[in-house]
Design an enzyme around this catalytic site. Sequence first.
Site, PDB file in Angstrom:
ATOM      1  N   HIS A 163     -17.858  -5.342  18.971  1.00 37.07           N
ATOM      2  CA  HIS A 163     -19.097  -5.158  18.410  1.00 37.07           C
ATOM      3  C   HIS A 163     -19.643  -5.914  17.298  1.00 37.07           C
ATOM      4  CE1 HIS A 163     -19.784  -1.001  20.153  1.00 37.07           C
ATOM      5  NE2 HIS A 163     -18.970  -1.677  21.159  1.00 37.07           N
TER       6      HIS A 163
ATOM      7  N   HIS B  48       0.057  -6.982  -3.975  1.00 38.73           N
ATOM      8  CA  HIS B  48       1.339  -6.225  -4.325  1.00 38.73           C
ATOM      9  C   HIS B  48       1.439  -4.995  -3.207  1.00 38.73           C
ATOM     10  CE1 HIS B  48      -1.389  -4.916  -7.447  1.00 38.73           C
ATOM     11  NE2 HIS B  48      -0.473  -3.667  -7.471  1.00 38.73           N
TER      12      HIS B  48
ATOM     13  N   GLY C  21      -7.500  -1.076   1.428  1.00 38.15           N
ATOM     14  CA  GLY C  21      -8.329  -1.959   2.285  1.00 38.15           C
ATOM     15  C   GLY C  21      -9.511  -2.198   1.839  1.00 38.15           C
ATOM     16  N   ILE C  22     -10.087  -1.377   0.949  1.00 36.72           N
ATOM     17  CA  ILE C  22     -11.495  -1.595   0.800  1.00 36.72           C
ATOM     18  C   ILE C  22     -11.679  -2.876  -0.283  1.00 36.72           C
ATOM     19  CG2 ILE C  22     -13.369  -0.382  -0.743  1.00 36.72           C
ATOM     20  CD1 ILE C  22     -12.033   2.294  -0.224  1.00 36.72           C
ATOM     21  N   GLY C  23     -11.040  -2.949  -1.275  1.00 36.69           N
ATOM     22  CA  GLY C  23     -11.165  -4.156  -2.309  1.00 36.69           C
ATOM     23  C   GLY C  23     -10.971  -5.536  -1.628  1.00 36.69           C
TER      24      GLY C  23
ATOM     25  N   CYS D  10      -4.616  -4.603   1.035  1.00 37.76           N
ATOM     26  CA  CYS D  10      -4.220  -3.953  -0.008  1.00 37.76           C
ATOM     27  C   CYS D  10      -3.878  -2.564  -0.082  1.00 37.76           C
ATOM     28  CB  CYS D  10      -5.514  -4.432  -1.014  1.00 37.76           C
ATOM     29  SG  CYS D  10      -7.103  -3.598  -0.645  1.00 37.76           S
ATOM     30  N   GLY D  11      -3.960  -1.870  -1.178  1.00 33.51           N
ATOM     31  CA  GLY D  11      -3.575  -0.375  -0.846  1.00 33.51           C
ATOM     32  C   GLY D  11      -4.459   0.358  -0.032  1.00 33.51           C
TER      33      GLY D  11
END
Length: 148
Positions: free
Chosen positions: A99, A9, A69-71, A66-67
């Site tokens: 790379h 979301h 980008g990490i998850g 996502c908010g």
Amino acid sequence: MKIALGADHAGYELKELLITTLQEWGYEVIDLGTHDATTSVDYPDFGSAVGHSVVSGEADLGVAICGSGIGISIAANKVPGVRAALVHDATSARLAREHNHANVVCMGARLIGLAVAKDALAAWLGAEPGEGQHLTRIEKLSQLDQRA
């Protein structure tokens, strides 16, 4: 070329804008959801959906948002064969492809603006996966997938 996109979301609005951008650039888009910004959903569902779309061959490449980008990048990388890279600008996006042979690019909608996201996407799509020492490292990554 087919590009799969998925977002939770928090990433919905950026996903919709990047879908339009990709279509304007002539790419075929596979929209894996979510389909609104108001219903709370879980990023692992969408990161894994993008990853599976790429490794199955349904899509050539994937974009996951996502908010932060990490998850969603962690979720996508749980799919064997996925090399998802969280990018913040055109340089990190280009290097991820050159790379690391990233086949999924991840972005944080709360951290990256639309102009930067579009520039990063263009740089990633325009980059060519490198050879030489990069191939040796990519093979080592593939071996890690097989140990999982």
